[in-house]
Design a protein around this motif. Structure first.
Motif, short mmCIF file in Angstrom:
data_model
loop_
_atom_site.label_atom_id
_atom_site.label_comp_id
_atom_site.label_asym_id
_atom_site.label_seq_id
_atom_site.Cartn_x
_atom_site.Cartn_y
_atom_site.Cartn_z
N ILE A 80 2.52 -5.07 -8.07
CA ILE A 80 2.46 -6.12 -8.40
C ILE A 80 2.72 -5.34 -10.49
O ILE A 80 1.68 -5.25 -10.85
CB ILE A 80 1.56 -6.95 -8.29
CG1 ILE A 80 1.09 -7.43 -7.21
CG2 ILE A 80 1.46 -8.49 -9.57
CD1 ILE A 80 -0.55 -7.95 -7.06
N THR A 81 3.55 -6.66 -11.65
CA THR A 81 3.51 -6.40 -12.78
C THR A 81 3.15 -7.74 -13.49
O THR A 81 3.82 -8.60 -13.09
CB THR A 81 4.90 -6.61 -13.09
OG1 THR A 81 5.63 -4.89 -12.05
CG2 THR A 81 5.02 -5.75 -14.65
N PRO A 82 1.98 -7.42 -14.14
CA PRO A 82 1.55 -8.95 -14.99
C PRO A 82 2.58 -9.37 -15.61
O PRO A 82 3.37 -8.19 -16.73
CB PRO A 82 0.74 -8.66 -15.55
CG PRO A 82 0.34 -7.40 -15.33
CD PRO A 82 0.97 -6.26 -14.37
N VAL A 83 3.21 -10.77 -16.19
CA VAL A 83 4.65 -10.81 -17.10
C VAL A 83 3.40 -11.88 -17.42
O VAL A 83 2.17 -12.43 -17.30
CB VAL A 83 5.62 -10.88 -16.49
CG1 VAL A 83 6.13 -9.89 -16.26
CG2 VAL A 83 5.68 -11.95 -15.42
N SER A 84 4.06 -12.69 -19.02
CA SER A 84 3.51 -14.18 -19.64
C SER A 84 4.02 -15.49 -19.16
O SER A 84 3.68 -15.71 -19.09
CB SER A 84 3.60 -13.55 -20.86
OG SER A 84 4.76 -12.83 -21.91
N GLU A 85 5.49 -14.81 -18.47
CA GLU A 85 6.05 -15.66 -18.22
C GLU A 85 6.64 -16.30 -16.79
O GLU A 85 5.44 -15.73 -15.86
CB GLU A 85 8.17 -15.37 -18.85
CG GLU A 85 8.57 -14.04 -18.04
CD GLU A 85 8.05 -12.79 -18.64
OE1 GLU A 85 8.64 -11.84 -18.04
OE2 GLU A 85 7.04 -12.97 -19.64
N SER A 86 7.33 -17.06 -16.31
CA SER A 86 7.12 -17.25 -15.43
C SER A 86 7.33 -16.23 -14.76
O SER A 86 8.41 -15.88 -14.47
CB SER A 86 8.46 -18.41 -14.69
OG SER A 86 8.03 -20.07 -15.68
N ALA A 87 6.91 -16.18 -12.82
CA ALA A 87 7.29 -15.45 -12.36
C ALA A 87 6.92 -15.75 -10.73
O ALA A 87 7.53 -16.56 -10.42
CB ALA A 87 6.29 -14.49 -12.71
N ASP A 88 7.22 -14.50 -10.03
CA ASP A 88 7.28 -15.25 -8.53
C ASP A 88 5.60 -15.36 -7.89
O ASP A 88 5.63 -16.62 -7.04
CB ASP A 88 7.29 -13.91 -7.59
CG ASP A 88 8.57 -13.21 -7.65
OD1 ASP A 88 9.52 -13.63 -7.92
OD2 ASP A 88 9.09 -12.31 -8.58
N ALA A 89 4.86 -15.74 -8.49
CA ALA A 89 3.08 -15.75 -8.93
C ALA A 89 2.76 -16.43 -10.04
O ALA A 89 2.87 -15.64 -10.89
CB ALA A 89 2.57 -14.88 -7.35
#
Length: 241
Positions: A52-61
């Motif tokens: 799982i890659t944490p991101v700040s923008e909209s994502a799969d979850a």
């Protein structure tokens, strides 16, 4: 000889790389800064092989205010909202499993846990005032929402399978707010007009499909109808092996 070794390595590693068991997760800064995410995600990946890659923008979850309640931080309830998929579904199931709950509560600072899996202790009963006409709400829902969502058994085979049913959305803790303001939530603004509330579509950006036109009275009726729907049974969480 060197080339042969490379070919052997590529042959062995190729299937694992091509499978790409991963997805992106939108995470608020407060969870990143606490160190909780660095504790949680690697343990899930170690158990399942899903990265799982944490991101700040909209994502799969996303961890936030919508979706299924998965853990709490003091009095704040954190939810998981996700698209349907093998890996996102597995993550949701893991968070709700016994091992996921132990992992959540295993994160501590100065020996004290900061997050708790028992979200029920922080949820207070809310009195929901329903003023709409449920009978009218069913009619409006089938007519104006039924081309995408399963409303009830009568349109079960006529909706789009990738959109959540009304019964599934009824399981959301914030279902009433969502239905009251559905026209502000994507993708609805692109094709929905609420009389005396929303601005007309721009001539340069018309609705991509036949638009939906509703009144505030009809929205209240839809909410009244949804209030009487039995929430979908999501079953017991799958236990990680």
């Amino acid at each position: 000889m060197f080339r042969k070794i490379i070919l052997v390595v590529a042959f062995i590693a190729g299937p694992a790389w091509s499978e790409n068991k991963s997805f992106d997760l939108q995470v608020p800064n407060i969870l990143i800064e606490s160190g909780f995410i660095k504790h949680l995600l690697p343990r899930f990946s170690l158990k399942t092989g899903i990265r799982i890659t944490p991101v700040s923008e909209s994502a799969d979850a996303a961890f936030g205010a919508y979706g299924v309640a998965v853990f709490r931080q003091g009095e704040k309830i954190w939810h998981l909202e996700k698209v349907d998929g093998v890996y996102t579904d597995r993550f949701a199931q893991w968070l709700l499993s016994d091992i996921g709950k132990r992992t959540i509560e295993g994160f501590t600072q100065d020996g004290e846990p900061l997050f708790f899996a028992d979200v029920g202790v922080a949820l207070e009963a809310q009195i929901i005032t329903i003023t709409g006409d449920a009978g009218q709400g069913e009619v409006v829902s089938l007519k104006k929402c039924g081309r995408c969502h399963v409303i009830n058994a009568s349109n079960r085979m006529k909706a789009i399978g990738s959109t959540p049913s009304f019964a599934l959305m009824r399981t959301f803790p914030d279902w009433k707010n969502r239905f009251e303001a559905f026209f502000t939530l994507n993708p609805h603004p692109a094709f929905t007009q609420v009389k005396e509330v929303t601005e007309p579509f721009s001539a340069k950006l018309p609705s991509p499909i036949v638009p939906i036109e509703v009144t505030l009275e009809e929205i209240e009726a839809i909410v009244a109808y949804v209030a009487g729907i039995v929430p979908a049974s999501l079953g017991a969480p799958m236990q990680s092996q």
